[in-house]
Design a protein around this motif. Structure first.
Motif, PDB file in Angstrom:
ATOM      1  N   MET A 272      -2.608   1.750   8.744  1.00  0.00           N
ATOM      2  CA  MET A 272      -2.856   1.261   7.401  1.00  0.00           C
ATOM      3  C   MET A 272      -4.008   0.265   7.468  1.00  0.00           C
ATOM      4  N   GLN A 273      -4.958   0.440   6.577  1.00  0.00           N
ATOM      5  CA  GLN A 273      -6.112  -0.457   6.513  1.00  0.00           C
ATOM      6  C   GLN A 273      -5.820  -1.587   5.533  1.00  0.00           C
ATOM      7  N   LEU A 274      -6.285  -2.802   5.877  1.00  0.00           N
ATOM      8  CA  LEU A 274      -6.173  -3.929   4.969  1.00  0.00           C
ATOM      9  C   LEU A 274      -7.485  -4.088   4.210  1.00  0.00           C
ATOM     10  N   ILE A 275      -7.372  -4.336   2.911  1.00  0.00           N
ATOM     11  CA  ILE A 275      -8.527  -4.607   2.072  1.00  0.00           C
ATOM     12  C   ILE A 275      -8.374  -6.036   1.577  1.00  0.00           C
ATOM     13  N   ALA A 276      -9.458  -6.798   1.680  1.00  0.00           N
ATOM     14  CA  ALA A 276      -9.411  -8.206   1.274  1.00  0.00           C
ATOM     15  C   ALA A 276      -9.682  -8.336  -0.213  1.00  0.00           C
TER      16      ALA A 276
ATOM     17  N   ARG B 125     -18.886   6.470   6.669  1.00  0.00           N
ATOM     18  CA  ARG B 125     -18.637   7.208   7.915  1.00  0.00           C
ATOM     19  C   ARG B 125     -17.322   6.798   8.555  1.00  0.00           C
ATOM     20  N   THR B 126     -16.997   5.500   8.489  1.00  0.00           N
ATOM     21  CA  THR B 126     -15.804   4.989   9.162  1.00  0.00           C
ATOM     22  C   THR B 126     -14.695   4.576   8.188  1.00  0.00           C
ATOM     23  N   HIS B 127     -15.016   4.494   6.896  1.00  0.00           N
ATOM     24  CA  HIS B 127     -14.103   4.050   5.835  1.00  0.00           C
ATOM     25  C   HIS B 127     -13.759   2.569   5.941  1.00  0.00           C
ATOM     26  N   ARG B 128     -14.432   1.828   6.801  1.00  0.00           N
ATOM     27  CA  ARG B 128     -14.173   0.393   6.939  1.00  0.00           C
ATOM     28  C   ARG B 128     -14.941  -0.398   5.888  1.00  0.00           C
ATOM     29  N   PHE B 129     -14.292  -1.431   5.368  1.00  0.00           N
ATOM     30  CA  PHE B 129     -14.923  -2.323   4.410  1.00  0.00           C
ATOM     31  C   PHE B 129     -15.785  -3.321   5.169  1.00  0.00           C
ATOM     32  N   LEU B 130     -17.057  -3.389   4.801  1.00  0.00           N
ATOM     33  CA  LEU B 130     -17.986  -4.293   5.474  1.00  0.00           C
ATOM     34  C   LEU B 130     -18.027  -5.646   4.784  1.00  0.00           C
ATOM     35  N   THR B 131     -17.997  -5.649   3.460  1.00  0.00           N
ATOM     36  CA  THR B 131     -17.971  -6.907   2.701  1.00  0.00           C
ATOM     37  C   THR B 131     -17.129  -6.735   1.448  1.00  0.00           C
ATOM     38  N   THR B 132     -16.463  -7.805   1.088  1.00  0.00           N
ATOM     39  CA  THR B 132     -15.816  -7.918  -0.209  1.00  0.00           C
ATOM     40  C   THR B 132     -16.216  -9.289  -0.732  1.00  0.00           C
ATOM     41  N   PRO B 133     -16.236  -9.480  -2.039  1.00  0.00           N
ATOM     42  CA  PRO B 133     -16.699 -10.770  -2.575  1.00  0.00           C
ATOM     43  C   PRO B 133     -15.764 -11.911  -2.220  1.00  0.00           C
TER      44      PRO B 133
END
Length: 86
Positions: free
Chosen positions: A1-5, A74-82
């Motif tokens: 499970m991925q965490l999103i900030a 490509r990786t579905h990873r979040f690079l930045t969130t505000p």
């Protein structure tokens, strides 16, 4: 499970969020003057980059607020969130 900030709630599981599409798509200035083809292009055509992409997300199962994040397609990873500023 991925965490999103979430900028307001902090890190949460990805199942709490819904994708809202490409960020930065401007609404037509005079939508009534668009042809059917132009309107269809506005509604359905979006960029499909390979790599970082700015996207709109909503914390649907939490605060229900929208934010723009940069995600690597490509990786579905979040690079930045505000980050919230007071």
């Amino acid at each position: 499970m991925q965490l999103i900030a979430c900028p307001w709630c902090g890190p949460r599981e990805e199942t709490e969020f819904s994708f809202g599409g490409q960020a930065g798509v401007a609404y037509p200035e005079h939508p009534a003057s668009l042809t059917d083809e132009q309107w269809a292009h506005f509604v359905f055509f979006r960029d499909n980059p390979k790599g970082p992409a700015a996207e709109r997300w909503v914390h649907a199962a939490g605060c229900r607020r929208w934010f723009t994040a940069v995600r690597d397609t490509r990786t579905h990873r979040f690079l930045t969130t505000p980050e919230l500023t007071s």
